[in-house]
Motif scaffolding. Structure first.
Motif, PDB file in Angstrom:
ATOM      1  N   ASN A  44       6.933  -7.324   6.977  1.00 51.87           N
ATOM      2  CA  ASN A  44       5.684  -6.639   7.293  1.00 51.87           C
ATOM      3  C   ASN A  44       4.529  -7.432   6.716  1.00 51.87           C
ATOM      4  O   ASN A  44       4.419  -7.588   5.497  1.00 51.87           O
ATOM      5  CB  ASN A  44       5.653  -5.226   6.711  1.00 51.87           C
ATOM      6  N   GLU A  45       3.709  -7.966   7.593  1.00 52.30           N
ATOM      7  CA  GLU A  45       2.437  -8.601   7.236  1.00 52.30           C
ATOM      8  C   GLU A  45       2.531  -9.678   6.173  1.00 52.30           C
ATOM      9  O   GLU A  45       1.759  -9.666   5.212  1.00 52.30           O
ATOM     10  CB  GLU A  45       1.437  -7.528   6.790  1.00 52.30           C
ATOM     11  N   ASN A  97      -3.106   7.217   0.829  1.00 54.60           N
ATOM     12  CA  ASN A  97      -3.519   6.742   2.154  1.00 54.60           C
ATOM     13  C   ASN A  97      -3.579   7.956   3.076  1.00 54.60           C
ATOM     14  O   ASN A  97      -2.633   8.733   3.146  1.00 54.60           O
ATOM     15  CB  ASN A  97      -2.488   5.712   2.639  1.00 54.60           C
ATOM     16  N   ASP A 143       0.815  -1.213   0.000  1.00 55.67           N
ATOM     17  CA  ASP A 143       0.000   0.000   0.000  1.00 55.67           C
ATOM     18  C   ASP A 143       0.852   1.267   0.000  1.00 55.67           C
ATOM     19  O   ASP A 143       0.685   2.135   0.842  1.00 55.67           O
ATOM     20  CB  ASP A 143      -0.908  -0.056   1.246  1.00 55.67           C
ATOM     21  N   ASN A 172       0.074  -5.231  13.865  1.00 53.16           N
ATOM     22  CA  ASN A 172      -0.627  -4.202  13.104  1.00 53.16           C
ATOM     23  C   ASN A 172      -2.116  -4.528  13.237  1.00 53.16           C
ATOM     24  O   ASN A 172      -2.561  -5.585  12.790  1.00 53.16           O
ATOM     25  CB  ASN A 172      -0.247  -4.264  11.621  1.00 53.16           C
ATOM     26  N   ARG A 197      -8.661   4.194  -1.738  1.00 49.83           N
ATOM     27  CA  ARG A 197      -7.716   5.264  -1.426  1.00 49.83           C
ATOM     28  C   ARG A 197      -8.146   6.562  -2.105  1.00 49.83           C
ATOM     29  O   ARG A 197      -8.460   6.553  -3.297  1.00 49.83           O
ATOM     30  CB  ARG A 197      -6.305   4.871  -1.915  1.00 49.83           C
ATOM     31  N   PHE A 215       0.202   9.626   2.803  1.00 51.60           N
ATOM     32  CA  PHE A 215       1.217   9.277   1.793  1.00 51.60           C
ATOM     33  C   PHE A 215       0.565   8.733   0.539  1.00 51.60           C
ATOM     34  O   PHE A 215      -0.589   8.303   0.557  1.00 51.60           O
ATOM     35  CB  PHE A 215       2.216   8.267   2.374  1.00 51.60           C
ATOM     36  N   TRP A 226      -0.168   4.469  12.740  1.00 47.75           N
ATOM     37  CA  TRP A 226      -0.102   4.442  11.280  1.00 47.75           C
ATOM     38  C   TRP A 226      -0.914   5.594  10.753  1.00 47.75           C
ATOM     39  O   TRP A 226      -2.075   5.646  10.998  1.00 47.75           O
ATOM     40  CB  TRP A 226      -0.654   3.126  10.719  1.00 47.75           C
ATOM     41  N   TYR A 253      -6.311  -3.038  13.164  1.00 44.53           N
ATOM     42  CA  TYR A 253      -7.228  -1.977  12.719  1.00 44.53           C
ATOM     43  C   TYR A 253      -8.646  -2.224  13.217  1.00 44.53           C
ATOM     44  O   TYR A 253      -9.591  -2.099  12.459  1.00 44.53           O
ATOM     45  CB  TYR A 253      -7.176  -1.861  11.196  1.00 44.53           C
ATOM     46  N   PHE A 290      -3.550  -5.113   2.317  1.00 44.08           N
ATOM     47  CA  PHE A 290      -3.653  -4.347   3.560  1.00 44.08           C
ATOM     48  C   PHE A 290      -5.070  -4.445   4.102  1.00 44.08           C
ATOM     49  O   PHE A 290      -5.278  -4.567   5.299  1.00 44.08           O
ATOM     50  CB  PHE A 290      -3.248  -2.880   3.343  1.00 44.08           C
ATOM     51  N   GLU A 292       1.135  -0.733  14.009  1.00 43.77           N
ATOM     52  CA  GLU A 292       0.174  -0.020  13.167  1.00 43.77           C
ATOM     53  C   GLU A 292      -1.189  -0.037  13.838  1.00 43.77           C
ATOM     54  O   GLU A 292      -1.622  -1.075  14.359  1.00 43.77           O
ATOM     55  CB  GLU A 292       0.040  -0.661  11.776  1.00 43.77           C
ATOM     56  N   TYR A 317     -10.788  -1.385   9.584  1.00 36.89           N
ATOM     57  CA  TYR A 317     -11.137  -2.481   8.665  1.00 36.89           C
ATOM     58  C   TYR A 317     -12.105  -3.457   9.339  1.00 36.89           C
ATOM     59  O   TYR A 317     -12.836  -4.175   8.675  1.00 36.89           O
ATOM     60  CB  TYR A 317      -9.876  -3.218   8.201  1.00 36.89           C
ATOM     61  N   LYS A 320      -4.137   8.011   6.438  1.00 34.57           N
ATOM     62  CA  LYS A 320      -4.103   7.696   7.869  1.00 34.57           C
ATOM     63  C   LYS A 320      -3.107   8.559   8.644  1.00 34.57           C
ATOM     64  O   LYS A 320      -2.842   8.312   9.810  1.00 34.57           O
ATOM     65  CB  LYS A 320      -3.794   6.206   8.080  1.00 34.57           C
ATOM     66  N   HIS A 371       8.268   0.684   4.803  1.00 36.63           N
ATOM     67  CA  HIS A 371       8.445  -0.766   4.784  1.00 36.63           C
ATOM     68  C   HIS A 371       9.729  -1.117   4.043  1.00 36.63           C
ATOM     69  O   HIS A 371       9.754  -2.021   3.215  1.00 36.63           O
ATOM     70  CB  HIS A 371       7.267  -1.421   4.081  1.00 36.63           C
TER      71      HIS A 371
HETATM   72  C1  GCB Z   1      -1.243  -2.296   6.703  1.00 37.45           C
HETATM   73  C2  GCB Z   1       0.049  -2.167   5.981  1.00 37.45           C
HETATM   74  C3  GCB Z   1       0.346  -0.747   5.550  1.00 37.45           C
HETATM   75  C4  GCB Z   1      -0.929  -0.094   5.040  1.00 37.45           C
HETATM   76  C5  GCB Z   1      -1.925  -0.061   6.169  1.00 37.45           C
HETATM   77  C6  GCB Z   1      -3.274   0.570   5.756  1.00 37.45           C
HETATM   78  O1  GCB Z   1      -1.536  -3.217   7.370  1.00 37.45           O
HETATM   79  O2  GCB Z   1       1.140  -2.682   6.691  1.00 37.45           O
HETATM   80  O3  GCB Z   1       1.328  -0.775   4.561  1.00 37.45           O
HETATM   81  O4  GCB Z   1      -0.699   1.177   4.520  1.00 37.45           O
HETATM   82  O5  GCB Z   1      -2.186  -1.352   6.588  1.00 37.45           O
HETATM   83  O6  GCB Z   1      -3.398   1.774   5.847  1.00 37.45           O
HETATM   84  O7  GCB Z   1      -4.147  -0.145   5.330  1.00 37.45           O
END
Ligand code: GCB
Length: 603
Positions: free
Chosen positions: A417-418, A574, A166, A472, A570, A562, A557, A474, A368, A512, A478, A576, A334
């Motif tokens: 990462n993930e 992003n 992402d 990480n 998006r 970005f 996060w 959410y 993501f 995150e 999410y 966030k 990342h």
């Molecule tokens: C994640 C990823 C990150 C994404 C973020 C998101 O889990 O590691 O790269 O930008 O979520 O904002 O969804």
């Protein structure tokens, strides 16, 4: 052992480093015909292109901004007639892979877009003359390369990068380039490790050179006074009343390494170092033996116009914002960042979790979101390309540790990462990556990796490899966002209770958590995407963090909005960020500032 020295360029009485940054020439090569047509001797129809910068955001057409395939850069440099040592050109990075030519001669190829490319040019240059430097680069993504992705070929033959991650696939020569002249016999590497003994410290050092002449080292304090001296390629310096490098209170010594032939100085290399220890003890992260609670961000190298290009100005602003808000750390999500970020963190006393570009190891363009919601996916580590992927992964871990091992700011290595972590294939894969990393770091820093939602307490096979566990999560974005946020928090607690029940006796850090938030939108009662919702979400997350003693860090996060690949998830990137992409605070930044300023170093 890497073939080329990764040491950051310096200039002194025996070494010269000349910055080659500026306006270079540039040409796309969509048909990959450059080599057959001899472009290594000079680009036939080039345009100007700034270095360092990503090429994408200078253009005004989609085709150029989103270009995927081969592209070439060219510049020239003058070599003084009296240079009799070894010469190399050092690129901070070339994204994602490159072959470099000097005066038409192919000199080296490098895979990976976020670590230095060091090109020996001694045999190819003409002294007392201009020399032509040409780079053939390529930014295609695949499941063999890091980061992972794929390439879609459109009906008109145009290639389009499809990241499994992402962030925008910014490419080019995104970091500074130096021409370096060093003596024939030179310091090629060094490392240090620290032991604290009451008020004093032992600095264990090891130096590698390309010859046999004797090596001496001197440790200078910040005023330039000699704090300790040693002889030989390895040894221990005893530092009385050592001034420690502390979190947000840095103190840097300078290690000066010299090679002598009798009275004659053959080579000298010096670098700033910080005396500090890092260890994991039960559920605590200790710096200099004292617990520290991590307060900070996952970041990106990302800014308007320059994309992922390094800019001292952007880095300066980011550090000022991080200091203002009361942060003490960041993760180089990342990928390893430009070395200048680490130099600034060394000076400012920030802690860094340094991450290899092991991102996108799930086969989904929106992984993501898939990751955030815990949806199922196919196993990634079960395919034919895995041996090559693993070799690349281990090489990049090696290059990252080699490059960054002497920065006091680096307190841990993040090796993924993930990724998919629930299969035995994943465990086997990462066991090898972790074993390689463990063998490489002279300071034995903790190893970790960021785990997504499907890597849960009951499913993840890879968390036992980690010295501390990074999650990480959410919940409230999410998972059960908006009106269901209370439900989300309940589920968050349920997951944390399951982790607690495992009694791992290791620290957990949230690497995150966040919500996309438009800096301009307000609503009462809140709805998702508003500033009010970001605040409510964070308050609820903070309650969870404060409920478990083993949670030892929160890294929001993201530091700033970005750029990401386009899509229905998006809105021009992003969103966030706690700060906007222009590095202005959203409302939630004041919430973080209040919380973090009231926190002591330890929770
Ligand atoms: C994640 C990823 C990150 C994404 C973020 C998101 O889990 O590691 O790269 O930008 O979520 O904002 O969804």
């Amino acid at each position: 052992m890497l073939a080329q020295s990764q040491l950051y360029p310096v200039t002194n009485s025996v070494r010269t480093s000349m910055l080659l940054d500026g306006m270079w020439r540039f040409q796309f090569d969509p048909a990959s015909c450059g080599q057959a047509e001899g472009w290594e001797n000079g680009l036939p129809a080039s345009i100007s292109m700034p270095v360092p910068a990503s090429f994408s955001d200078f253009f005004t057409s989609h085709k150029e901004r989103d270009y995927c395939g081969d592209f070439w850069y060219q510049t020239s440099f003058y070599v003084p007639a009296d240079w009799n040592g070894s010469m190399y050109v050092r690129f901070g990075s070339i994204t994602h892979r490159a072959t470099v030519y000097c005066n038409g001669q192919e000199l080296c190829s490098h895979e990976g877009g976020f670590l230095p490319v060091v090109v020996p040019v001694t045999a190819a240059v003409k002294k007392g003359q201009e020399n032509v430097l040409v780079v053939k680069a390529n930014n295609e993504l695949s499941e063999k390369s890091l980061p992972c992705g794929s390439v879609k070929v459109l009906s008109d033959g145009r290639k389009l990068g499809k990241p499994y991650f992402d962030f925008f696939n910014y490419s080019g020569i995104q970091r500074s380039v130096y021409l370096v002249h060093i003596p024939q016999e030179a310091v090629t590497d060094f490392d240090t490790a620290y032991e604290l003994q009451g008020q004093d410290a032992l600095v264990h050092y090891s130096v590698t050179t390309s010859g046999d002449h004797p090596v001496s080292v001197r440790l200078l304090d910040a005023e330039g006074n000699v704090a300790a001296e040693g002889q030989g390629k390895t040894g221990t310096l005893a530092v009385a009343n050592a001034h420690l490098w502390q979190v947000r209170n840095a103190y840097l010594y300078r290690l000066v390494i010299s090679i002598h032939d009798g009275e004659k100085l053959i080579d000298q290399y010096s670098a700033k170092i910080g005396i500090r220890t890092v260890e994991i003890s039960g559920p605590r992260i200790l710096v200099n033996g004292k617990p520290v609670y991590l307060r900070g961000f996952g970041k990106h190298e990302d800014a308007d116009i320059i994309g992922r290009g390094f800019s001292w100005a952007v880095a300066k602003r980011d550090f000022e914002c991080m200091k203002w808000i009361g942060a003490n750390c960041f993760r180089t999500s990342h990928y390893p960042y430009a070395e200048e970020w680490y130099q600034l963190a060394d000076e400012e006393g920030f802690l860094i979790i340094d991450e290899v570009p092991g991102v996108g190891m799930m086969r989904s363009l929106w992984n993501f979101a898939a990751a955030g919601s815990g949806s199922k996916y196919t196993y990634f580590f079960e395919t034919d390309t895995v041996p090559q992927l693993k070799a690349n992964h281990i090489l990049q871990v090696e290059e990252m540790i080699q490059r960054d091992k002497n920065h006091p700011s680096v307190i841990a290595w993040s090796l993924f990462n993930e990724p998919e972590t629930t299969s035995t294939f994943a465990y086997d894969y990462f066991s090898e990556v972790f074993a390689a990393a463990r063998a490489l770091d002279p300071q034995k820093r903790p190893l970790t990796g960021a785990l997504e939602k499907s890597s849960g307490p009951d499913t993840c096979k890879c968390y036992p490899l980690c010295d501390f566990i990074c999650l990480n999560r959410y919940y409230g974005w999410y998972i059960c966002g908006g009106p269901e946020i209370d439900e989300a928090i309940q589920q968050f607690h349920e997951e944390m209770d399951q982790w607690a029940a495992l009694n791992l006796n290791k620290p957990f850090v949230f690497t995150e958590f966040g919500t996309d938030t438009l800096g301009s939108v307000h609503k009462l009662p809140s709805v998702m995407w508003t500033q009010e919702y970001q605040m409510e979400y964070m308050e609820l997350n903070f309650q969870v963090f404060d409920s478990y003693d083993f949670i030892q860090g929160e890294m929001a996060w993201n530091f700033a909005d970005f750029q990401a690949a386009e899509g229905t998830m998006r809105v021009d990137g992003n969103k966030k960020g706690i700060f906007t992409r222009q590095r202005q605070p959203k409302d939630v930044a004041f919430l973080f500032k209040k919380r973090w300023e009231e926190m002591k170093d330890a929770k």
